[in-house]
Design a protein around this motif. Structure first.
Motif, short mmCIF file in Angstrom:
data_model
loop_
_atom_site.label_atom_id
_atom_site.label_comp_id
_atom_site.label_asym_id
_atom_site.label_seq_id
_atom_site.Cartn_x
_atom_site.Cartn_y
_atom_site.Cartn_z
N ALA A 47 42.01 -14.93 2.33
CA ALA A 47 42.50 -13.93 3.29
C ALA A 47 43.00 -12.68 2.58
O ALA A 47 42.93 -11.58 3.12
CB ALA A 47 43.61 -14.52 4.15
N ALA A 48 43.47 -12.85 1.35
CA ALA A 48 43.96 -11.72 0.56
C ALA A 48 42.85 -11.10 -0.30
O ALA A 48 43.09 -10.14 -1.03
CB ALA A 48 45.12 -12.16 -0.33
N GLY A 49 41.64 -11.68 -0.23
CA GLY A 49 40.53 -11.17 -1.02
C GLY A 49 40.63 -11.49 -2.51
O GLY A 49 40.11 -10.76 -3.34
N VAL A 50 41.27 -12.62 -2.83
CA VAL A 50 41.47 -13.01 -4.23
C VAL A 50 40.74 -14.33 -4.49
O VAL A 50 40.86 -15.28 -3.72
CB VAL A 50 42.99 -13.17 -4.53
N ALA A 51 40.01 -14.39 -5.59
CA ALA A 51 39.32 -15.60 -5.99
C ALA A 51 40.21 -16.38 -6.95
O ALA A 51 40.66 -15.83 -7.96
CB ALA A 51 37.99 -15.27 -6.66
N VAL A 52 40.49 -17.66 -6.63
CA VAL A 52 41.44 -18.44 -7.42
C VAL A 52 40.91 -19.81 -7.77
O VAL A 52 39.94 -20.30 -7.19
CB VAL A 52 42.79 -18.61 -6.67
N LEU A 70 44.86 -34.81 -9.39
CA LEU A 70 44.46 -35.35 -8.09
C LEU A 70 43.30 -34.55 -7.51
O LEU A 70 42.41 -35.10 -6.88
CB LEU A 70 45.62 -35.31 -7.10
N ALA A 71 43.36 -33.23 -7.69
CA ALA A 71 42.32 -32.37 -7.14
C ALA A 71 42.29 -31.04 -7.88
O ALA A 71 43.32 -30.57 -8.36
CB ALA A 71 42.56 -32.12 -5.65
N PHE A 72 41.11 -30.47 -7.95
CA PHE A 72 40.92 -29.17 -8.57
C PHE A 72 39.77 -28.47 -7.87
O PHE A 72 38.76 -29.10 -7.55
CB PHE A 72 40.59 -29.31 -10.06
N ARG A 73 39.93 -27.17 -7.66
CA ARG A 73 38.83 -26.39 -7.11
C ARG A 73 38.92 -24.98 -7.66
O ARG A 73 39.99 -24.37 -7.67
CB ARG A 73 38.90 -26.35 -5.58
N ARG A 74 37.77 -24.47 -8.12
CA ARG A 74 37.67 -23.09 -8.58
C ARG A 74 36.68 -22.37 -7.70
O ARG A 74 35.54 -22.79 -7.55
CB ARG A 74 37.21 -23.01 -10.04
N ASP A 75 37.14 -21.25 -7.13
CA ASP A 75 36.26 -20.40 -6.34
C ASP A 75 35.13 -19.93 -7.26
O ASP A 75 35.35 -19.67 -8.45
CB ASP A 75 37.07 -19.20 -5.82
N ASP A 76 33.93 -19.84 -6.73
CA ASP A 76 32.78 -19.41 -7.53
C ASP A 76 33.00 -18.08 -8.23
O ASP A 76 32.47 -17.83 -9.30
CB ASP A 76 31.52 -19.29 -6.65
N ARG A 77 33.80 -17.23 -7.61
CA ARG A 77 34.03 -15.88 -8.16
C ARG A 77 35.25 -15.79 -9.07
O ARG A 77 35.51 -14.76 -9.67
CB ARG A 77 34.18 -14.88 -7.02
N ALA A 78 36.03 -16.86 -9.16
CA ALA A 78 37.26 -16.83 -9.97
C ALA A 78 36.94 -16.77 -11.46
O ALA A 78 35.95 -17.36 -11.92
CB ALA A 78 38.10 -18.07 -9.68
N VAL A 79 37.76 -16.04 -12.19
CA VAL A 79 37.57 -15.98 -13.64
C VAL A 79 37.75 -17.37 -14.22
O VAL A 79 38.54 -18.18 -13.72
CB VAL A 79 38.53 -14.96 -14.30
N LEU A 80 36.99 -17.67 -15.27
CA LEU A 80 37.00 -19.03 -15.82
C LEU A 80 38.38 -19.48 -16.28
O LEU A 80 38.77 -20.63 -16.08
CB LEU A 80 36.00 -19.13 -16.97
N ILE A 81 39.15 -18.59 -16.86
CA ILE A 81 40.47 -18.98 -17.37
C ILE A 81 41.43 -19.40 -16.27
O ILE A 81 42.40 -20.11 -16.51
CB ILE A 81 41.08 -17.86 -18.24
N SER A 82 41.13 -19.02 -15.03
CA SER A 82 42.01 -19.39 -13.92
C SER A 82 42.11 -20.90 -13.75
O SER A 82 43.13 -21.42 -13.28
CB SER A 82 41.56 -18.73 -12.62
N GLY A 138 44.88 -14.74 -9.34
CA GLY A 138 45.40 -13.49 -8.79
C GLY A 138 46.54 -12.97 -9.65
O GLY A 138 46.79 -13.48 -10.74
N ALA A 139 47.21 -11.95 -9.16
CA ALA A 139 48.43 -11.50 -9.83
C ALA A 139 49.45 -12.63 -9.69
O ALA A 139 49.39 -13.40 -8.72
CB ALA A 139 48.94 -10.22 -9.17
N PRO A 140 50.38 -12.75 -10.63
CA PRO A 140 51.35 -13.86 -10.56
C PRO A 140 52.06 -13.97 -9.20
O PRO A 140 52.20 -15.09 -8.68
CB PRO A 140 52.33 -13.54 -11.68
N GLU A 141 52.45 -12.84 -8.62
CA GLU A 141 53.15 -12.90 -7.34
C GLU A 141 52.22 -13.42 -6.23
O GLU A 141 52.66 -14.14 -5.33
CB GLU A 141 53.67 -11.51 -6.94
#
Length: 148
Positions: A35-40, A52-64, A130-133
């Protein structure tokens, strides 16, 4: 002479964090980020620090993926949101050496939050990308959606 037997108080059992709970957290954090337009990336750990669970958005930077996991681990180990710990590890802070004191690395960047049920620690959630906040907001929003 009377004897009194003292029985220790027993806390009621608290259900552990389940994979179903973890999916709710992952989905809610992902929805807030989208909703905020951020890939996480989002990581959920149980009370023992196990994934227990992990998910990375396809567009998220790898280090995330790494940062979300380390944020969750830090929040779990210190039973506090990582956003509240940032100042403690600055060079003049009381825990400035903590990030390098343990075998498993901690990460003092906002985005990790403990997950509690009935006031007891049952796991942790970490969001990165995203940004830390923003990551902190996505994580806290997800925890609010999980009715504990």
């Amino acid at each position: 002479m009377s004897t009194t037997t003292v029985t220790p108080a027993v806390s009621p059992a608290v259900a552990p964090l389940t994979t179903a709970d973890a999916e709710i957290l992952i989905t809610a954090a992902g929805r807030a980020a989208e909703a905020a337009g951020v890939a996480v990336s989002v990581t959920v750990l149980d009370a023992g620090g196990h994934l227990l669970a992990f998910r990375r958005d396809d567009r998220a930077v790898l280090i995330s993926g790494e940062t979300s996991t380390r944020k969750a681990y830090t929040a779990l180990q210190l039973d506090a949101p990582t956003a509240e710990l940032v100042d403690l590890v600055k060079p003049d802070g009381p825990f400035h050496s903590l990030p390098t004191a343990l075998d498993r690395p901690l990460l003092f960047i906002a985005g990790g939050v403990p997950v509690r049920r009935s006031g007891r620690l049952i796991g942790a959630l970490g969001v990165g990308g995203g940004a830390p906040e923003q990551d902190h907001a996505f994580a806290t929003t997800a925890c609010e959606e999980l009715s504990l």
